[in-house]
Design an enzyme around this catalytic site. Structure first.
Site, short mmCIF file in Angstrom:
data_model
loop_
_atom_site.label_atom_id
_atom_site.label_comp_id
_atom_site.label_asym_id
_atom_site.label_seq_id
_atom_site.Cartn_x
_atom_site.Cartn_y
_atom_site.Cartn_z
CE1 TYR A 1 0.10 4.52 3.35
CE2 TYR A 1 -2.19 4.63 4.00
CZ TYR A 1 -1.16 4.61 3.12
OH TYR A 1 -1.41 4.29 1.80
CG HIS B 1 2.59 9.03 2.31
ND1 HIS B 1 2.11 8.05 3.24
CD2 HIS B 1 3.07 8.67 1.17
CE1 HIS B 1 2.31 6.69 2.37
NE2 HIS B 1 2.68 7.14 1.19
#
Length: 243
Positions: free
Chosen positions: A171, A219
């Site tokens: 995400y 990430h």
């Protein structure tokens, strides 16, 4: 369908029942109003999006950052003791329960809800103070101005993940989401504290022990940074690299 992110996984749908039960108390507690829709040819809202990179160390950007109309900061990044390099002004601080900190009365609490429990925690912070754990222990309450609470729509977070990052990584980072928000509400966006330090390492200006690879974790820092560089090349933002 409304989506969220949960720890260690990609986009997952919000549980509809829990969400519907939460929305009512949420809107009764916090103002449901449209923010920053006052665009006009005469307006020039300047915004600083301040990341947590160690490339801020010895940058002396503090005064430049504080001169912006809005200053966005992420999670628990401190300003005290770092004012010369990161400034002291904070108009908006993006958090989720696990990164919550006390805020000045003039600062907007910007919640990034990755799960329904995050919304329930926000309600609890200003009412019962009974939620003390999500996937780990969290603060049951924090100092914050209830009238300055903002909640990022999970659909916006999904839009950033799919349209800008092409679903790479688990995400988007908090900083990248806030940069995208700034691009939607600001006329001039300046970016500080993103990317690696001068020695090529990725760690926080306030925590030198936090080292990681640009491709490590949930990430994709390299992917996000490439997007930021393209935005700079297109003159949509200005990057302050610090070194």
């Amino acid at each position: 369908m409304i989506y969220c992110f949960i720890s260690g996984q990609k986009l997952q749908p919000f549980q509809t029942v829990n969400l519907s039960e939460t929305v009512g108390p949420l809107f009764s507690l916090f103002r449901d109003e449209e923010h920053y829709s006052d665009s006009s040819p005469d307006r020039c809202r300047t915004c600083a999006v301040v990341g947590n990179s160690a490339n801020l160390i010895r940058s002396h950007y503090g005064a430049i950052i504080d001169n912006h109309n809005f200053v966005f900061r992420m999670n628990h990044a401190p300003t005290k003791g770092y004012e010369r390099d990161v400034g002291e002004k904070t108009t908006h601080r993006a958090i989720y329960p696990e990164s919550a900190v006390d805020l000045e009365n003039s600062t907007h609490l910007v919640l990034l809800p990755f799960k329904v429990l995050d919304l329930q925690w926000l309600i609890s912070v200003f009412t019962t103070k009974n939620i003390t754990r999500t996937y780990r222990a969290v603060k049951p309450t924090i100092k914050a101005n209830k009238d300055k609470v903002m909640i990022i729509n999970p659909e916006f977070m999904r839009y950033v993940y799919e349209s800008w990052l092409k679903k790479q990584g688990k995400y988007p980072s908090t900083g990248f989401i806030m940069l995208m928000l700034a691009l939607h509400i600001c006329d001039q966006v300046n970016v500080f504290g993103f990317g690696a330090s001068a020695n090529g390492r990725w760690y926080h200006y306030f925590d030198h022990s936090h080292h990681q690879s640009v491709h490590a974790g949930v990430h994709r820092g390299g992917v996000e940074y490439d997007v930021i560089l393209k935005l700079e090349q297109q003159q949509k933002i200005r990057m302050y690299r610090g070194w």
